[in-house]
Design an enzyme around this catalytic site. Structure first.
Site, PDB file in Angstrom:
ATOM      1  N   ALA A   1     -93.057   9.776  13.077  1.00  0.00           N
ATOM      2  CA  ALA A   1     -92.157   9.379  14.165  1.00  0.00           C
ATOM      3  C   ALA A   1     -92.635  10.130  15.403  1.00  0.00           C
ATOM      4  O   ALA A   1     -92.172  11.238  15.700  1.00  0.00           O
ATOM      5  CB  ALA A   1     -90.729   9.753  13.813  1.00  0.00           C
TER       6      ALA A   1
ATOM      7  N   GLY B   1     -87.549  16.596  20.215  1.00  0.00           N
ATOM      8  CA  GLY B   1     -88.010  16.200  18.875  1.00  0.00           C
ATOM      9  C   GLY B   1     -87.172  15.070  18.318  1.00  0.00           C
ATOM     10  O   GLY B   1     -86.426  14.422  19.060  1.00  0.00           O
ATOM     11  N   ASN B   2     -87.284  14.806  17.028  1.00  0.00           N
ATOM     12  CA  ASN B   2     -86.437  13.801  16.379  1.00  0.00           C
ATOM     13  C   ASN B   2     -86.155  14.227  14.935  1.00  0.00           C
ATOM     14  O   ASN B   2     -86.648  15.261  14.491  1.00  0.00           O
ATOM     15  CB  ASN B   2     -87.093  12.410  16.455  1.00  0.00           C
ATOM     16  CG  ASN B   2     -88.441  12.395  15.771  1.00  0.00           C
ATOM     17  OD1 ASN B   2     -88.546  12.606  14.570  1.00  0.00           O
ATOM     18  ND2 ASN B   2     -89.507  12.153  16.536  1.00  0.00           N
ATOM     19  N   HIS B   3     -85.353  13.428  14.253  1.00  0.00           N
ATOM     20  CA  HIS B   3     -84.856  13.849  12.925  1.00  0.00           C
ATOM     21  C   HIS B   3     -85.801  13.545  11.771  1.00  0.00           C
ATOM     22  O   HIS B   3     -85.410  13.694  10.617  1.00  0.00           O
ATOM     23  CB  HIS B   3     -83.510  13.174  12.640  1.00  0.00           C
ATOM     24  CG  HIS B   3     -82.427  13.606  13.566  1.00  0.00           C
ATOM     25  ND1 HIS B   3     -82.008  14.910  13.657  1.00  0.00           N
ATOM     26  CD2 HIS B   3     -81.688  12.915  14.476  1.00  0.00           C
ATOM     27  CE1 HIS B   3     -81.050  15.009  14.561  1.00  0.00           C
ATOM     28  NE2 HIS B   3     -80.850  13.811  15.084  1.00  0.00           N
ATOM     29  N   SER B   4     -87.021  13.101  12.028  1.00  0.00           N
ATOM     30  CA  SER B   4     -87.925  12.778  10.918  1.00  0.00           C
ATOM     31  C   SER B   4     -88.193  14.023  10.061  1.00  0.00           C
ATOM     32  O   SER B   4     -88.442  15.108  10.592  1.00  0.00           O
ATOM     33  CB  SER B   4     -89.245  12.231  11.472  1.00  0.00           C
ATOM     34  OG  SER B   4     -90.198  12.175  10.437  1.00  0.00           O
TER      35      SER B   4
END
Ligand code: C5P
Length: 397
Positions: A273, A206-209
């Site tokens: 994102a 995943g990512n930090h969005s």
């Protein structure tokens, strides 16, 4: 400018209720249609007869009237704007917390029109942390809070907390209903948040969005009367009630949900994102930690913005985002052209307080004519207003 506009005025218990009497007069003079809801406390300040005489409509105050149920749902649907003026500290708190114990609250909770709030209270109440939190919540729900004035207060003290003057509120409504609701009937499609790409039943890439920026843009469009659909990746943020939210997890799910709304949409904003790669195979069972290394083979996800750029018609406006860590401007312009977007919003991770997770953002908007618009760092809600204004200007040129 207000001719035929349907305004639902909600009056609560504050001495500023007398100003709303003048406001109704001005609204009727401007040929608006006005219906008034009063709380019980409001009636201690002004008589319902005053409002019914001026508005030429029966004043509503009870959920049940002579054994008849007041249809608060239809009242909320009748209104083009719900104006709470004066909004007492108590009513603001109830609205922020979803309390439904009177007709005003029931109507508010079922209203689908934009909500405008004109607070009125003593300065200490206005400055209290609880009131600030409630006001922030109401802004988060996508409502408009009118500024309070400084001056003489009911307590005899002088300070902030006076409700705006009737003429100021009238002016605001004229602007709001002509500009703000200029998107009435337009269909907006927005992607927001991260995507989670499954590795096995318990893990993902995943990512930090946080989804905050896209959600603020969705609220801003909804506040301007548009029909908004938000395709939202995993996010814990609250979304305004006037936005249809489709929750998705992976890039593939986002792609499928997105294209089932794409053709019918007038404006498309892709703030998500989206992961660029996803595991080629998803393990059916949790992967065990055997050995010292684990190799994951990743394959490309579909680029939703690129595909939308290929498919878009001349009538649609397509807006992409670029979150960059280096060569920001060059990369943003590349994206604008390669993905056939009309506008690209650039935020750089090198700017303090911009990008993922923050409540603020600092952006530059590039359009396909090669023009750029640079903005200061500000709260994401205000950034959303700038983005929506830029989209409308682009559309109108
Ligand atoms: O190329 P890059 O991923 O940096 O481009 C960012 C823009 O493209 C954003 O608007 C993002 O929402 C969109 N995007 C997309 N699908 C992807 C990757 C990015 O729609 N798979």
């Amino acid at each position: 400018m207000l001719t035929g506009k349907k305004i639902l005025l909600c009056v609560t218990g504050s001495i500023a209720a007398y100003k709303s009497v003048i406001l109704v007069r001005l609204l009727i003079k401007a040929q608006a249609e006005v219906k008034v809801i009063m709380t019980t406390a409001a009636m201690d300040f002004v008589s319902p007869l005053t409002f019914s005489t001026l508005s030429k409509n029966k004043v509503l105050s009870n959920l049940f009237d002579q054994e008849m149920w007041t249809n608060h749902v239809m009242l909320g649907r009748w209104a083009e704007v719900m104006l709470v003026a004066p909004a007492s500290c108590n009513t603001i708190s109830k609205m922020a917390n979803g309390i439904c114990d009177n007709l005003l609250q029931a109507t508010y909770l079922s209203a689908i029109c934009p909500v405008v709030i004109a607070p009125a209270m003593d300065e200490d109440m206005w400055r209290h942390a609880a009131t600030k939190r409630n006001i922030d919540l109401l802004k988060e729900y996508g409502h408009t809070i009118l500024p309070v004035n400084n001056g003489e207060l009911a307590s005899g003290l002088t300070g902030e907390g006076r409700m705006g003057e009737p003429e100021e509120i009238l002016k605001f409504l004229e602007k709001f209903l002509s500009e703000k609701l200029s998107l009435s009937g337009k269909k907006i499609l927005i992607t927001a948040g991260p995507t989670y790409e499954p590795i096995d039943p318990v893990r993902f890439i995943g990512n930090h969005s946080s989804g905050k920026m896209g959600i603020c843009i969705a609220s801003e469009f909804a506040a301007r009367g548009a029909e908004v659909t938000l395709i939202l990746g995993p996010s814990s943020e609250t979304v305004s009630v006037n936005v249809t939210t489709i929750k998705v997890t992976s890039a593939n799910e986002m792609y499928n949900a997105f294209f089932s709304y794409f053709d019918e949409s007038d404006i498309i904003v892709m703030a998500a994102a989206v992961a660029d790669f996803t595991p080629e195979d998803i393990a059916l069972q949790k992967i065990k930690k055997n050995g010292n290394e684990l190799t994951l083979k990743l394959k490309k996800t579909p680029d939703i913005l690129s595909k939308a750029g290929e498919m878009k018609t001349n009538k649609q406006v397509l807006v992409g985002f670029a979150l960059e860590t280096e060569n920001e401007k060059t990369n943003a312009l590349k994206k604008l052209h390669n993905k056939n977007a009309d506008l690209i919003v650039l935020n750089s991770l090198n700017d303090n307080g911009a990008g993922f997770g923050h409540d603020t953002n600092k952006i530059i908007i590039f359009n396909k004519k090669g023009e750029e618009q640079l903005f200061e760092k500000k709260p994401k809600r205000e950034v959303a207003t700038d983005i929506v204004n830029a989209i409308i200007n682009f559309k109108n040129e």
